[in-house]
Design a protein around this motif. Structure first.
Motif, PDB file in Angstrom:
ATOM      1  N   THR A  21      98.832 -52.985 -49.914  1.00 31.60           N
ATOM      2  CA  THR A  21      99.321 -51.718 -49.395  1.00 31.60           C
ATOM      3  C   THR A  21      98.947 -50.589 -50.340  1.00 31.60           C
ATOM      4  OG1 THR A  21     101.195 -52.857 -48.414  1.00 31.60           O
ATOM      5  CG2 THR A  21     101.373 -50.479 -48.655  1.00 31.60           C
ATOM      6  N   TYR A 204      98.563 -46.540 -45.033  1.00 23.81           N
ATOM      7  CA  TYR A 204      99.388 -47.127 -46.083  1.00 23.81           C
ATOM      8  C   TYR A 204      99.679 -46.203 -47.262  1.00 23.81           C
ATOM      9  CZ  TYR A 204      98.457 -51.528 -43.663  1.00 23.81           C
ATOM     10  OH  TYR A 204      98.365 -52.517 -42.713  1.00 23.81           O
ATOM     11  N   TRP A 218     104.326 -49.019 -44.221  1.00 19.72           N
ATOM     12  CA  TRP A 218     104.986 -49.803 -45.253  1.00 19.72           C
ATOM     13  C   TRP A 218     105.965 -50.803 -44.647  1.00 19.72           C
ATOM     14  CZ3 TRP A 218     106.437 -45.360 -49.179  1.00 19.72           C
ATOM     15  CH2 TRP A 218     105.259 -44.944 -49.831  1.00 19.72           C
ATOM     16  N   LYS A 221     104.471 -53.919 -43.481  1.00 18.88           N
ATOM     17  CA  LYS A 221     104.066 -54.776 -44.597  1.00 18.88           C
ATOM     18  C   LYS A 221     105.251 -55.270 -45.418  1.00 18.88           C
ATOM     19  CE  LYS A 221      99.509 -55.051 -44.860  1.00 18.88           C
ATOM     20  NZ  LYS A 221      98.803 -56.351 -44.925  1.00 18.88           N
ATOM     21  N   PHE A 223     106.692 -53.387 -47.542  1.00 23.01           N
ATOM     22  CA  PHE A 223     106.460 -52.761 -48.853  1.00 23.01           C
ATOM     23  C   PHE A 223     107.574 -51.759 -49.149  1.00 23.01           C
ATOM     24  CE2 PHE A 223     104.269 -49.377 -51.380  1.00 23.01           C
ATOM     25  CZ  PHE A 223     104.036 -50.124 -52.520  1.00 23.01           C
ATOM     26  N   PRO A 244     112.056 -48.729 -47.606  1.00 26.29           N
ATOM     27  CA  PRO A 244     111.044 -48.028 -48.409  1.00 26.29           C
ATOM     28  C   PRO A 244     111.462 -46.615 -48.793  1.00 26.29           C
ATOM     29  CG  PRO A 244     110.372 -48.155 -46.118  1.00 26.29           C
ATOM     30  CD  PRO A 244     111.584 -48.996 -46.245  1.00 26.29           C
TER      31      PRO A 244
END
Length: 251
Positions: A21, A204, A218, A221, A223, A244
């Motif tokens: 990412t 990303y 994000w 993913k 993330f 996130p």
């Protein structure tokens, strides 16, 4: 054996390949995300719903457009980005993530003007293994590439690029990927790699740069973005799902 192999969609490929990412993805690292390296038709949304200028929306993108003054150019770019990173059941595609606006903002700044590169001659044709070799700046390459995509659409299908079916768009973008389209001062394959990398970066990157709207890239993913600290979670033996956080403070 061939019959037992499962076709992998563009988004499934991104999901399972472990693309970092926020990382810069160079040409050849993950291969083409469309055309002959992906399942025909991919997992894009319905072509009829996507065509006809749906990309010309400024909602959800901070600051609106900064580089593209021509609506049609921006719409061609938008539809091309959506073919590379389509919407599906995992989440939004490039348009929903604001990727066209991310690219627009980048082209208006140092990235588009190659401010950190040495841009003086002499200029020679570079090898495929070399980096940036063109005398043109990125903003000029993108504009020429967009215009060439429109010309290819008119030549092949007698329609505007934004009016094409998804598979027709893929045919044209794949022609750029394979270096089958003639461009001035730059190879078509190089433009494709610039476009593909910019799409992934926009999907990303931190939302403060205009893409990754709602941090949905994000979220797909898992993330966590930019957390101030993990001190309250680092010793946990359970898997921690973390909302996130953007550098801009958006949740």
């Amino acid at each position: 054996m061939a019959d037992e192999k499962k076709d992998v969609s563009r988004r499934d490929f991104l999901k399972t390949a472990g693309v970092a990412t926020g990382a810069l993805v160079g040409g050849g690292v993950i291969g083409g995300l469309i055309g002959y390296n992906a399942k025909d038709g991919g997992t894009a949304t319905d072509d009829e719903e996507r065509s006809g200028g749906r990309a010309d929306q400024s909602a959800g993108s901070p600051g609106g457009r900064m580089f593209f003054t021509n609506d049609h150019d921006f719409n061609v770019l938008s539809e091309a980005t959506e073919r590379i990173f389509p919407e599906d059941d995992l989440g939004p595609g490039a348009i929903g993530l604001g990727v066209p606006y991310f690219i627009d903002h980048q082209l208006a700044g140092a990235y588009g003007n190659n401010e950190k590169e040495y841009m003086q001659g002499p200029f020679y044709g570079g090898e495929a293994t070399q980096g940036y070799q063109s005398r043109l700046r990125r903003k000029d390459i993108f504009l020429q590439g967009i215009h060439k995509m429109e010309q290819e659409a008119q030549s092949r299908f007698e329609k505007s690029f934004t009016e094409l079916e998804g598979e027709q768009m893929d045919e044209i973008i794949t022609a750029f990927q394979k270096d089958e389209v003639e461009m001035q001062g730059v190879a078509a394959g190089f433009f494709f790699r610039l476009l593909r990398s910019a799409v992934l970066e926009g999907a990303y990157s931190d939302p403060m740069y205009g893409g990754n709207v709602g941090m949905e890239g994000w979220k797909m993913k898992g993330f966590p973005g930019h957390q101030a600290a993990y001190i309250d979670k680092i010793e946990s033996e359970e898997f921690e799902e973390i909302d996130p956080q953007s550098l801009g403070g958006h949740h």
